[in-house]
Motif scaffolding. Structure first.
Motif, short mmCIF file in Angstrom:
data_model
loop_
_atom_site.label_atom_id
_atom_site.label_comp_id
_atom_site.label_asym_id
_atom_site.label_seq_id
_atom_site.Cartn_x
_atom_site.Cartn_y
_atom_site.Cartn_z
N SER A 202 0.81 -1.18 -0.04
CA SER A 202 0.00 0.12 0.00
C SER A 202 0.90 1.25 0.04
N LEU A 203 0.53 2.11 -1.02
CA LEU A 203 1.54 3.33 -1.30
C LEU A 203 0.91 4.46 -0.44
N HIS A 204 1.86 5.09 0.36
CA HIS A 204 1.47 6.51 1.09
C HIS A 204 2.52 7.45 1.20
N VAL A 205 2.98 7.82 0.01
CA VAL A 205 4.39 8.78 -0.10
C VAL A 205 3.93 9.78 -1.05
N PRO A 206 4.43 10.89 -0.91
CA PRO A 206 4.15 12.22 -1.73
C PRO A 206 4.88 11.75 -3.28
#
Length: 335
Positions: A202-206
């Motif tokens: 799951s991706l949660h980076v800017p």
């Protein structure tokens, strides 16, 4: 202060601004229209509307641009810095809403809910097909990015009984480390190891120069067959062609709320090979679009404006060295 709100913004918080400022509400303003509309405004509030170099250069009084959300990739921050315009965001206020949608996508993929609903609405009963699901309990979930959204998702994923993993990163603050410990996050050395370890990524980076196309062919070669990729952060974190290839060769599935080259308006035509792929459960960039989240974001946006009007303080400023980059601010001088 003269303020232009160029996107949807809750009425209660508009009224609060209007009580103290000259506030104009134009929620349907497009990026192309903004350059002709921006003159005379000292503050600009946007959500999805792009703020281009042309718009910023057309502004003759602008001091402050606020993104009513976390990411500022839709704002030309370099040009704003050159012109002495502060760019601020509202981080963390929509974290729970985005985390909730991420969980919803995960469950929808595992239980094949989107296709099941479509068949049921079309009058087709197929319990045999839709009875197959692996389940979420006991699976390994990798969280890429332990900011507010990543941690909120990790907490919820852990509540499903998953084993949560993340990449070890030097310099994380003590509060993040303590929260990660409370969640029970296990750290691995690098992103390829995380991909090999987990059933879900799951991706949660800017979106930055180092994270664009973070999920590429090389990383997807490391993921397990049938793995699930979740992206509720930014569309350009994924090499879409590479992901489609992994779907067709490894059975990878994806929950996608953000898309490359997605429309910046509320309604439009959108053609995307990735969004149309049968292995994708997609939504319309709605992660932060709950009433709760929008009220929290709006309240903090008002706070940013009030603090700037009162003391010249640019809260949550993403280009704090603006004054250094602009030797002559003239009409844009926020002092």
């Amino acid at each position: 202060m003269r303020i232009l709100i160029a996107d949807a913004f809750p009425e209660q918080h508009r009224n609060r601004l209007a009580a103290a400022h000259d506030c104009v509400y134009e929620p349907d303003t497009t990026a192309d229209q903004l350059p002709a509309e921006i003159a005379g405004y000292e503050s600009l509030v946007v959500r999805s509307t792009r703020v281009t170099a042309q718009a910023l250069e057309s502004a003759n009084a602008l001091r402050l641009v606020i993104r009513a959300g976390s990411g500022t990739n839709t704002i030309d921050t370099d040009t704003a810095s050159r012109l002495g315009i502060y760019v601020c965001n509202v981080p963390g206020r929509n974290a729970i809403a985005v985390a909730e949608l991420t969980c919803a996508l995960l469950l929808a993929i595992d239980r094949n809910i989107a296709d099941g609903v479509a068949d049921l609405r079309a009058g087709k009963w197929d319990k045999k097909r839709y009875s197959h699901a692996r389940g979420i309990f006991g699976r390994d979930v990798g969280v890429v990015g332990l900011g507010q959204v990543g941690l909120a998702f990790a907490e919820r994923a852990a509540a499903f009984g998953t084993r949560v993993h993340a990449v070890s990163k030097p310099g994380r603050d003590q509060q993040t480390l303590e929260r990660a410990q409370d969640i029970g996050i296990t750290f691995v050395d690098d992103l390829p190891e995380l991909a090999r370890t987990c059933d879900v990524l799951s991706l949660h980076v800017p979106a930055t120069d180092t994270t664009r196309r973070l999920v590429d062919r090389e990383l997807l070669a490391q993921v397990r067959p049938g793995a699930i990729i979740l992206n509720t952060a930014r569309g350009d974190l994924i090499d879409e062609d590479a992901l489609i290839e992994a779907m067709e060769t490894k059975g990878v599935r994806a929950g996608i709320d953000v898309h490359a080259d997605e429309p910046t308006t509320g309604t439009d035509t959108f053609r995307s090979r990735l969004a149309a792929h049968p292995n994708v459960c997609g939504t319309h960039h709605i992660g932060a679009s709950t009433e709760q989240a929008q009220a929290a974001v709006a309240a903090e946006t008002v706070h940013v404006i009030e603090e700037y009007a009162k003391a010249g303080t640019a809260l949550h400023c993403v280009n704090p060295r603006t004054r250094e980059f602009a030797p002559s601010l003239s009409a844009n001088d926020p002092s």
